[in-house]
Write a protein that holds these residues in place. Structure first.
Motif, PDB file in Angstrom:
ATOM      1  N   LEU A   7       0.828  -1.204   0.000  1.00  0.00           N
ATOM      2  CA  LEU A   7       0.000   0.000   0.000  1.00  0.00           C
ATOM      3  C   LEU A   7       0.862   1.255   0.000  1.00  0.00           C
ATOM      4  CD1 LEU A   7      -2.756   1.364   0.173  1.00  0.00           C
ATOM      5  CD2 LEU A   7      -2.640   1.164   2.672  1.00  0.00           C
ATOM      6  N   ALA A   8       1.921   1.259   0.816  1.00  0.00           N
ATOM      7  CA  ALA A   8       2.803   2.424   0.876  1.00  0.00           C
ATOM      8  C   ALA A   8       3.499   2.645  -0.466  1.00  0.00           C
ATOM      9  CB  ALA A   8       3.838   2.234   1.992  1.00  0.00           C
ATOM     10  N   GLY A  39       2.401   1.649  -3.432  1.00  0.00           N
ATOM     11  CA  GLY A  39       1.393   2.073  -4.394  1.00  0.00           C
ATOM     12  C   GLY A  39       1.055   3.545  -4.265  1.00  0.00           C
ATOM     13  N   LEU A  40       0.884   4.001  -3.029  1.00  0.00           N
ATOM     14  CA  LEU A  40       0.589   5.418  -2.816  1.00  0.00           C
ATOM     15  C   LEU A  40       1.772   6.294  -3.194  1.00  0.00           C
ATOM     16  CD1 LEU A  40      -1.405   5.333   0.551  1.00  0.00           C
ATOM     17  CD2 LEU A  40      -2.260   6.010  -1.713  1.00  0.00           C
ATOM     18  N   LEU A  41       2.990   5.821  -2.927  1.00  0.00           N
ATOM     19  CA  LEU A  41       4.175   6.592  -3.302  1.00  0.00           C
ATOM     20  C   LEU A  41       4.214   6.785  -4.810  1.00  0.00           C
ATOM     21  CD1 LEU A  41       7.717   6.303  -1.872  1.00  0.00           C
ATOM     22  CD2 LEU A  41       7.417   6.219  -4.338  1.00  0.00           C
ATOM     23  N   PHE A  43       1.663   6.638  -6.932  1.00  0.00           N
ATOM     24  CA  PHE A  43       0.536   7.462  -7.375  1.00  0.00           C
ATOM     25  C   PHE A  43       0.784   8.939  -7.077  1.00  0.00           C
ATOM     26  CE2 PHE A  43      -3.461   9.596  -6.208  1.00  0.00           C
ATOM     27  CZ  PHE A  43      -4.122   9.532  -7.424  1.00  0.00           C
ATOM     28  N   LEU A  44       1.210   9.244  -5.856  1.00  0.00           N
ATOM     29  CA  LEU A  44       1.403  10.641  -5.476  1.00  0.00           C
ATOM     30  C   LEU A  44       2.573  11.276  -6.217  1.00  0.00           C
ATOM     31  CD1 LEU A  44       0.738  10.327  -1.638  1.00  0.00           C
ATOM     32  CD2 LEU A  44      -0.779  11.315  -3.383  1.00  0.00           C
ATOM     33  N   ARG A  56       1.440  12.147  -9.579  1.00  0.00           N
ATOM     34  CA  ARG A  56       0.577  13.333  -9.549  1.00  0.00           C
ATOM     35  C   ARG A  56       1.360  14.611  -9.285  1.00  0.00           C
ATOM     36  NH1 ARG A  56      -3.662  13.223 -12.162  1.00  0.00           N
ATOM     37  NH2 ARG A  56      -4.506  14.906 -10.881  1.00  0.00           N
ATOM     38  N   VAL A  76       6.399  12.961   0.248  1.00  0.00           N
ATOM     39  CA  VAL A  76       5.748  11.669   0.026  1.00  0.00           C
ATOM     40  C   VAL A  76       6.532  10.522   0.657  1.00  0.00           C
ATOM     41  CG1 VAL A  76       5.066  10.000  -1.733  1.00  0.00           C
ATOM     42  CG2 VAL A  76       4.566  12.428  -2.063  1.00  0.00           C
ATOM     43  N   MET A 120       4.967   8.068   3.484  1.00  0.00           N
ATOM     44  CA  MET A 120       4.647   6.678   3.144  1.00  0.00           C
ATOM     45  C   MET A 120       5.444   5.707   4.013  1.00  0.00           C
ATOM     46  SD  MET A 120       2.230   6.862   1.049  1.00  0.00           S
ATOM     47  CE  MET A 120       1.775   8.369   1.951  1.00  0.00           C
TER      48      MET A 120
END
Length: 482
Positions: free
Chosen positions: A8-9, A11-13, A15-16, A19, A26, A30
């Motif tokens: 999850l960490a 994946g968010l890293l 994605f962010l 963006r 980030v 994360m």
């Protein structure tokens, strides 16, 4: 739960970062998120004692290379040397070899230490003109720039001052010239297959009567997305002159001389100077109780870049309109990229400290079935793909598993020079995925989309480097380092 927290960490890293959020925010967020979700480590202690310590260690180890490389690239740009090299190569090859001319221009500049972002801006107007005259589709320009700028010169060619070629040195006690023949063969495979792909795509387009297409080729103003992506890497598009050519460009030989100096001084320092140095003090606590093998590669690149910078200043004094501004801009441009990469390293250190990472590490190491070259390739390609960063993914892998790789190499009789080259090439095999900052920036410069041109980038900067990596591992396994 730890594995889910890590995924999850990560994946968010991704994605962010995609963006446009800065990794300075980030990466630590994360890292702490992964710790909180796993519940296995104290969050604040993980941040201050693991994340920050690892981040700081990377900055201490590699800041001189980032700073000198950025200054060198800025001086090459401001003096007109980059433009002179591009014009010289294109003048020799002509419009009929437009794809090869652009690839070689990018390769010469990046092999000499010029940032791929500066190269992309300097080369795109020339590439657009060449492709229009040759009636080659504009959609092939990003793939052409990618082949020349972030494949074989970044990771395969021996002697490259690229950070991807420098990071393995202190881990393995090697130099930037590690496994030179293997590196040259791997680079030749990347270049040869890449040119075959691009030329075939050009022939198919010509047979279909496609032509260059109707495009607006004026250099784009840096919009918000492009500025965010390039500032993640430390380069402000507003400060890069897209057409640095002028009436007083240096001659090709003079412009290319700094590139030769970087490579030659690097090699001469290792071969002639290091053996004559008194290295006994390195064993003292004051100097970190290290060895010359651990630092000679870094020293050589530092001396080589410093020498080339002094040569650039001396021979282009009149062309450098504001030397102080060029030096300041280059030095300033080095700060953000190293701290962003170091933040990824800190994130990786926290993830590596989670109990579940031991299982992940064991799985990565076991994939080689006794061949450490396969193990290091799996680890580095995976982490480079997840982070979208060749240098970040490589450092995370080496920080977490570097000692294991060295032990595996010793137990299997594997050359550390071969390990270095495989590590470097692995870092550039899966990093150029759609969320990679360089990919997004080159597409933005060309005013094209992923749909227009990513297939060619995927072919020359992902698929072909993976093929080259497999060939490298096979050759190194059969014949050792040479």
């Amino acid at each position: 739960m730890d594995i889910l927290a890590i995924l999850l960490a990560l994946g968010l890293l991704m994605f962010l970062a995609f963006r446009g959020m800065t990794l300075l925010l980030v990466a630590p967020l994360m890292a702490v998120l992964a710790v909180v979700l796993s519940g296995s480590l104290p969050p604040l202690a993980s941040y201050t004692q693991i994340f920050m310590v690892s981040t700081g260690r990377f900055v201490v180890d590699f800041f001189p290379l980032f700073m000198l490389g950025a200054i060198f690239g800025k001086l090459m740009d401001d003096s007109g040397c980059a433009a002179a090299i591009a014009k010289g190569v294109i003048g020799k090859l002509g419009v009929e070899r437009a794809i090869l001319a652009v690839v070689l221009c990018c390769a010469l500049l990046t092999y000499g230490g010029v940032s791929l972002f500066v190269v992309a801006f300097a080369i795109f107007p020339i590439a657009a003109s060449l492709f229009r005259d040759a009636q080659i589709p504009k959609r092939l320009i990003p793939g052409t720039i990618a082949l020349g700028a972030f494949t074989f010169t970044m990771s395969a060619l021996p002697g490259s001052p690229a950070i991807q070629n420098a990071i393995p040195m202190p881990f393995f006690g090697t130099t930037s010239f590690a496994a030179p023949v293997l590196g040259i063969i791997t680079a030749a495979i990347m270049l040869g297959l890449g040119m075959m792909w691009l030329n075939r795509r050009s022939r198919l387009a010509a047979a279909a009567g496609e032509g260059y297409g109707q495009h607006e080729d004026s250099m784009p103003a840096p919009d918000r997305t492009m500025r965010e992506r390039t500032q993640v890497e430390g380069f402000d598009l507003a400060e890069i002159d897209p057409e640095p050519s002028g009436p007083d460009l240096p001659g090709f030989a003079l412009a290319f001389a700094p590139v030769i100096i970087v490579v030659a001084v690097n090699l001469l320092f290792i071969q002639l100077v290091v053996p004559r140095l008194d290295t006994a003090p390195l064993a003292l606590p004051l100097f970190g109780e290290t060895t010359i093998e651990a630092v000679r590669g870094l020293w050589a690149v530092i001396v080589a870049l410093s020498t080339a910078i002094l040569f650039l200043i001396a021979t282009n004094w009149a062309r450098l309109k504001d030397l102080r501004a060029s030096l300041n801009a280059g030095a300033d441009a080095s700060v953000l990229p190293i701290f962003n990469t170091a933040s990824l390293v800190g994130f990786g250190a926290v993830v590596a400290a989670l109990p579940a990472f031991a299982m992940i590490s064991e799985a990565m190491l076991s994939m080689g079935e006794g061949n450490p070259l396969v193990s290091v390739a799996v680890a580095v390609t995976t982490l480079s793909a997840l982070t979208g960063s060749a240098s970040g993914g490589m450092t995370i892998a080496l920080d977490a598993l570097g000692a294991n790789f060295v032990e595996l190499a010793a137990s299997t009789g594997t050359s550390l020079e071969a390990m270095h080259r495989v590590t470097a090439v692995s870092s550039g095999a899966l990093d150029a995925l759609p969320h990679n900052g360089a990919v997004i920036t080159v597409l933005g410069i060309c005013k094209l989309t992923h749909r227009d041109s990513y297939l060619d980038i995927l072919a020359v900067a992902v698929v072909i480097p993976m093929i080259s990596l497999v060939a490298l591992i096979v050759l190194a396994s059969l014949f050792g380092a040479f």
